[in-house]
Design a protein around this motif. Sequence first.
Motif, mmCIF file in Angstrom:
data_model
loop_
_atom_site.group_PDB
_atom_site.id
_atom_site.type_symbol
_atom_site.label_atom_id
_atom_site.label_comp_id
_atom_site.label_asym_id
_atom_site.label_seq_id
_atom_site.Cartn_x
_atom_site.Cartn_y
_atom_site.Cartn_z
ATOM 1 N N ASN A 1 0.700 -1.129 -0.018
ATOM 2 C CA ASN A 1 0.030 0.125 0.138
ATOM 3 C C ASN A 1 0.760 1.230 0.090
ATOM 4 O OD1 ASN A 1 -2.949 0.828 0.452
ATOM 5 N ND2 ASN A 1 -1.908 2.130 1.823
ATOM 6 N N THR A 2 1.986 1.080 0.859
ATOM 7 C CA THR A 2 2.811 2.315 0.825
ATOM 8 C C THR A 2 3.506 2.665 -0.504
ATOM 9 O OG1 THR A 2 3.299 2.089 3.104
ATOM 10 C CG2 THR A 2 4.815 3.491 1.733
ATOM 11 N N GLU A 3 3.623 1.429 -1.240
ATOM 12 C CA GLU A 3 4.405 1.664 -2.576
ATOM 13 C C GLU A 3 3.442 2.048 -3.764
ATOM 14 O OE1 GLU A 3 6.220 -2.149 -3.255
ATOM 15 O OE2 GLU A 3 7.746 -1.905 -1.784
ATOM 16 N N PHE A 4 2.231 1.998 -3.329
ATOM 17 C CA PHE A 4 1.169 2.720 -4.055
ATOM 18 C C PHE A 4 1.166 4.104 -4.215
ATOM 19 C CE2 PHE A 4 -1.694 -1.403 -3.875
ATOM 20 C CZ PHE A 4 -0.930 -2.097 -4.818
ATOM 21 N N LEU A 5 1.434 4.335 -2.779
ATOM 22 C CA LEU A 5 1.158 5.907 -2.521
ATOM 23 C C LEU A 5 2.547 6.393 -3.033
ATOM 24 C CD1 LEU A 5 0.498 8.238 -0.660
ATOM 25 C CD2 LEU A 5 2.058 7.494 0.930
ATOM 26 N N LEU A 6 3.640 5.801 -2.975
ATOM 27 C CA LEU A 6 4.817 6.497 -3.826
ATOM 28 C C LEU A 6 4.885 6.517 -5.281
ATOM 29 C CD1 LEU A 6 7.569 4.774 -1.341
ATOM 30 C CD2 LEU A 6 6.566 7.050 -1.096
ATOM 31 N N LYS A 7 4.047 5.554 -5.708
ATOM 32 C CA LYS A 7 4.188 5.707 -7.517
ATOM 33 C C LYS A 7 2.901 6.584 -7.842
ATOM 34 C CE LYS A 7 6.036 1.040 -7.625
ATOM 35 N NZ LYS A 7 5.707 -0.319 -7.945
ATOM 36 N N GLY A 8 2.136 7.383 -6.827
ATOM 37 C CA GLY A 8 1.301 8.083 -7.221
ATOM 38 C C GLY A 8 -0.245 7.587 -7.443
ATOM 39 N N TYR A 9 -0.261 6.507 -7.146
ATOM 40 C CA TYR A 9 -1.993 5.732 -7.157
ATOM 41 C C TYR A 9 -2.581 6.016 -5.736
ATOM 42 C CZ TYR A 9 0.251 2.819 -10.998
ATOM 43 O OH TYR A 9 0.996 2.478 -11.926
ATOM 44 N N SER A 10 -3.788 5.789 -5.745
ATOM 45 C CA SER A 10 -4.778 6.127 -4.819
ATOM 46 C C SER A 10 -4.677 4.965 -3.540
ATOM 47 C CB SER A 10 -6.152 5.996 -5.043
ATOM 48 O OG SER A 10 -6.564 7.153 -6.021
ATOM 49 N N ALA A 11 -3.667 5.322 -2.614
ATOM 50 C CA ALA A 11 -3.450 4.311 -1.653
ATOM 51 C C ALA A 11 -4.422 4.397 -0.623
ATOM 52 C CB ALA A 11 -1.972 4.857 -0.964
ATOM 53 N N LEU A 12 -4.752 3.467 0.017
ATOM 54 C CA LEU A 12 -5.909 3.460 1.217
ATOM 55 C C LEU A 12 -5.368 3.966 2.487
ATOM 56 C CD1 LEU A 12 -6.961 -0.368 0.243
ATOM 57 C CD2 LEU A 12 -7.724 1.743 -0.617
ATOM 58 N N HIS A 13 -6.227 4.389 3.159
ATOM 59 C CA HIS A 13 -6.032 4.562 4.595
ATOM 60 C C HIS A 13 -5.881 3.295 5.328
ATOM 61 C CE1 HIS A 13 -6.465 8.893 3.682
ATOM 62 N NE2 HIS A 13 -7.718 8.432 3.242
ATOM 63 N N VAL A 14 -5.151 3.073 6.534
ATOM 64 C CA VAL A 14 -4.702 1.863 6.974
ATOM 65 C C VAL A 14 -4.840 2.215 8.650
ATOM 66 C CG1 VAL A 14 -3.261 0.119 7.450
ATOM 67 C CG2 VAL A 14 -3.268 1.271 5.200
ATOM 68 N N LEU A 15 -5.757 1.255 8.984
ATOM 69 C CA LEU A 15 -5.775 0.735 10.644
ATOM 70 C C LEU A 15 -5.177 -0.475 11.052
ATOM 71 C CD1 LEU A 15 -7.286 1.469 13.461
ATOM 72 C CD2 LEU A 15 -9.253 -0.015 12.688
ATOM 73 N N LEU A 16 -4.226 -0.318 11.674
ATOM 74 C CA LEU A 16 -3.464 -1.559 12.400
ATOM 75 C C LEU A 16 -4.076 -1.806 13.759
ATOM 76 C CD1 LEU A 16 -1.424 0.403 10.685
ATOM 77 C CD2 LEU A 16 0.166 -1.247 11.044
ATOM 78 N N TYR A 17 -4.719 -2.790 13.866
ATOM 79 C CA TYR A 17 -5.475 -2.936 15.030
ATOM 80 C C TYR A 17 -5.004 -4.445 15.495
ATOM 81 C CZ TYR A 17 -8.991 -6.189 16.947
ATOM 82 O OH TYR A 17 -9.704 -7.184 17.829
ATOM 83 N N GLY A 18 -4.924 -4.283 16.972
ATOM 84 C CA GLY A 18 -4.513 -5.748 17.536
ATOM 85 C C GLY A 18 -4.103 -5.563 18.845
ATOM 86 N N SER A 19 -3.347 -6.410 19.450
ATOM 87 C CA SER A 19 -2.899 -6.546 20.728
ATOM 88 C C SER A 19 -1.612 -5.906 21.052
ATOM 89 C CB SER A 19 -2.324 -7.921 21.102
ATOM 90 O OG SER A 19 -1.515 -8.378 20.368
ATOM 91 N N ARG A 20 -1.519 -5.244 22.305
ATOM 92 C CA ARG A 20 -0.472 -4.331 22.583
ATOM 93 C C ARG A 20 0.852 -5.002 22.519
ATOM 94 N NH1 ARG A 20 -2.373 -6.709 27.335
ATOM 95 N NH2 ARG A 20 -0.749 -7.128 28.814
ATOM 96 N N GLY A 21 1.716 -4.168 22.121
ATOM 97 C CA GLY A 21 3.279 -4.741 22.082
ATOM 98 C C GLY A 21 3.374 -5.575 20.956
ATOM 99 N N SER A 22 2.493 -5.637 19.945
ATOM 100 C CA SER A 22 2.876 -6.525 18.801
ATOM 101 C C SER A 22 3.280 -5.840 17.543
ATOM 102 C CB SER A 22 1.347 -6.938 18.147
ATOM 103 O OG SER A 22 0.372 -5.838 17.952
ATOM 104 N N GLY A 23 3.761 -4.753 17.840
ATOM 105 C CA GLY A 23 4.683 -4.065 16.739
ATOM 106 C C GLY A 23 4.083 -3.155 15.788
ATOM 107 N N LYS A 24 2.975 -2.650 15.849
ATOM 108 C CA LYS A 24 1.952 -1.877 15.206
ATOM 109 C C LYS A 24 2.951 -0.642 14.916
ATOM 110 C CE LYS A 24 -1.613 -2.073 17.623
ATOM 111 N NZ LYS A 24 -1.050 -2.897 18.905
ATOM 112 N N SER A 25 3.026 0.069 15.829
ATOM 113 C CA SER A 25 3.863 1.521 15.635
ATOM 114 C C SER A 25 5.212 1.346 14.951
ATOM 115 C CB SER A 25 3.885 2.179 17.060
ATOM 116 O OG SER A 25 2.418 2.470 17.714
ATOM 117 N N SER A 26 5.737 0.152 15.443
ATOM 118 C CA SER A 26 7.325 0.011 15.185
ATOM 119 C C SER A 26 7.153 -0.260 13.516
ATOM 120 C CB SER A 26 7.779 -1.322 15.530
ATOM 121 O OG SER A 26 7.890 -0.791 17.213
ATOM 122 N N LEU A 27 6.093 -0.894 12.984
ATOM 123 C CA LEU A 27 6.219 -1.287 11.633
ATOM 124 C C LEU A 27 5.879 -0.206 10.758
ATOM 125 C CD1 LEU A 27 5.700 -3.077 9.246
ATOM 126 C CD2 LEU A 27 3.559 -3.822 9.836
#
Length: 434
Positions: A223-249
Motif C-alpha cells: 500500500n505504501t508503494e502505491f502511495l509513492l508511485k502516485g496511485y490512490s493508496a488506502l488509509h490503514v488501521l493497524l489493530y491488535g494486541s498491545r506490544g505486537s509491533g504496530k507502531s514500530s512497523l
Amino acid sequence: MRSPELSAFQLLQKAASLLVYQSVFDFEQEAGQAFLALLQAIHTAQAKVGAEVLNCLHAYGRWLRCLVEAEQSWQDLLLTCVLRDENPFTQQAQQKEFQELSPALVLAARHDLQVLQELSEYGEVQLRNWVEAIAPVSFPAIAWEPSSDSAVTPVKLQLERTNWAEGIEVFAAHYHQYGTGIAARYAALRWHQGELMGIAHADPVELGDLVGYDTQQEALLKNTEFLLKGYSALHVLLYGSRGSGKSSLVKALLNRYSQDGMRLIEVAKSNLRDLPAIVDQLRPLPQKFIIFVDDLSFEEDEDDYKALKVVLEGNLTARSQNVVVYATSNRRHLIREFFGDRPRPKDGDEIHAWDTVQEKLSFSDRFGLTLTFEPPDQATYLQIVHHLAAQTNISLSSDDLEFQALQWATRHNGRSGRTARQFVDFLRADLATV
C-alpha cells in the motif's frame, strides 16, 4: 571565474540586496547570521582597535563552529541553505514546471543566486586571512571532506561548468522533485501547536528488526508503494494486541522509503481537529505523506473522530493523492461503546437510536485496509527473541535463552514483540555487567 575581490562592507551590501532568498540569512539560519555578524565585525575592526578586535575574534569563532557542527565547508553549507529555503520562487518551482514560472520571479531569483554564489566564494581562507590581519593570532586551515548531504552533491555536479544564476533551472528542477522547506529537510515530522515541526532524531527501527506478522507487513509495504508511485493508496488501521509491533512497523517504513520522498507526520489524537488543515497544507508538496496517529480510540463523549472522518471519506474538496492516514489501535471499534448504548423499546430519548450505534460501529470501516495483529503464540514469541538476540550478539545456548525468555514473559507483560525486546535489552545489559 571568480569576481573581483570585495571588501567586508561590500559583501554586507550584497547580502542586503537579496530579493527572494532573504531567509537564507534570517534568525533561524545560525550559520548565515554568524556569517553576516563576522563580516560586520571585520568591517568595524578594520577601522578600530581594542574591544572591536575581540568582537571580531568571537564572531569568527561562532561562524566557524557552525561549519564544524554541520561538517560542511561554507560553500556547501550555504548551498544547503539555498536548497532548503522556502520563498516565493522555491514554492512555485516545486509546484510548476520551470517554463510556467513568472518571468519577474525568475529574474529576481537569478539576481539572488548570483549574489549568494559571490558570498559563498568568501569562505574559510579569505575570512581567516582578514581576521589574522586584524588580530595577532593564527588559526588552523581546516580541510573539509566532500559534503555528506545527499541533496547537495548532485546539484554541485550539475553546476560545475556554470554559475548559480545561469544554472537556475537546476535549482528549479531540484525544488520540483524534492520540495523545499521543512519537508525537504526532515523525513519525520510532528504537528505541534498549529505547525509542522521537524524530528531530528527519528526512531531508527528497521523492517529487518521486526519478526512475525509477515502478511500484515507485506500488505502495508504494498500500500505504501502505491502511495509513492502516485496511485490512490488506502488509509490503514493497524489493530491488535498491545506490544505486537504496530507502531514500530509504521515507523520502520520511514527508514525504508524516506529516500523515495516519503514523509511521516505524527499527529496526536488531541490535534485531530487540525487534520483537514494539515492535508490542505501538504496537498501541493511533491513528497508523499503518511499521517501517523498512534493508539487511536475515542470515548463516547468525544467527537474529534468527525474531523478524521472528513479526511478518510473526503468532503466537497477532492482527496489529496499524496496523503494517507495510518492509525494504530488496540480496539477494533474505535469509539467506546456500552451495552447501555443499545436502544431499547422503553427508551424515549432518541428517535433513531440505532443510527447512532451504527455510526460508532462503522467508523473503523472507513479505513480502506484493516490489518489485524493477534497476540503471538509461544513459537512466534521465541522466534522474535532469537532474532533480537542474534542482532545484539548475545551468546547463550538456545535452551537457556528460551527458558529465560519464557520466564520473563510469565513474570512481566505476557508474550509480545515488546516483551521480547525488553527481555533482550535487559539480558544484554545483565550479561555485560557480570
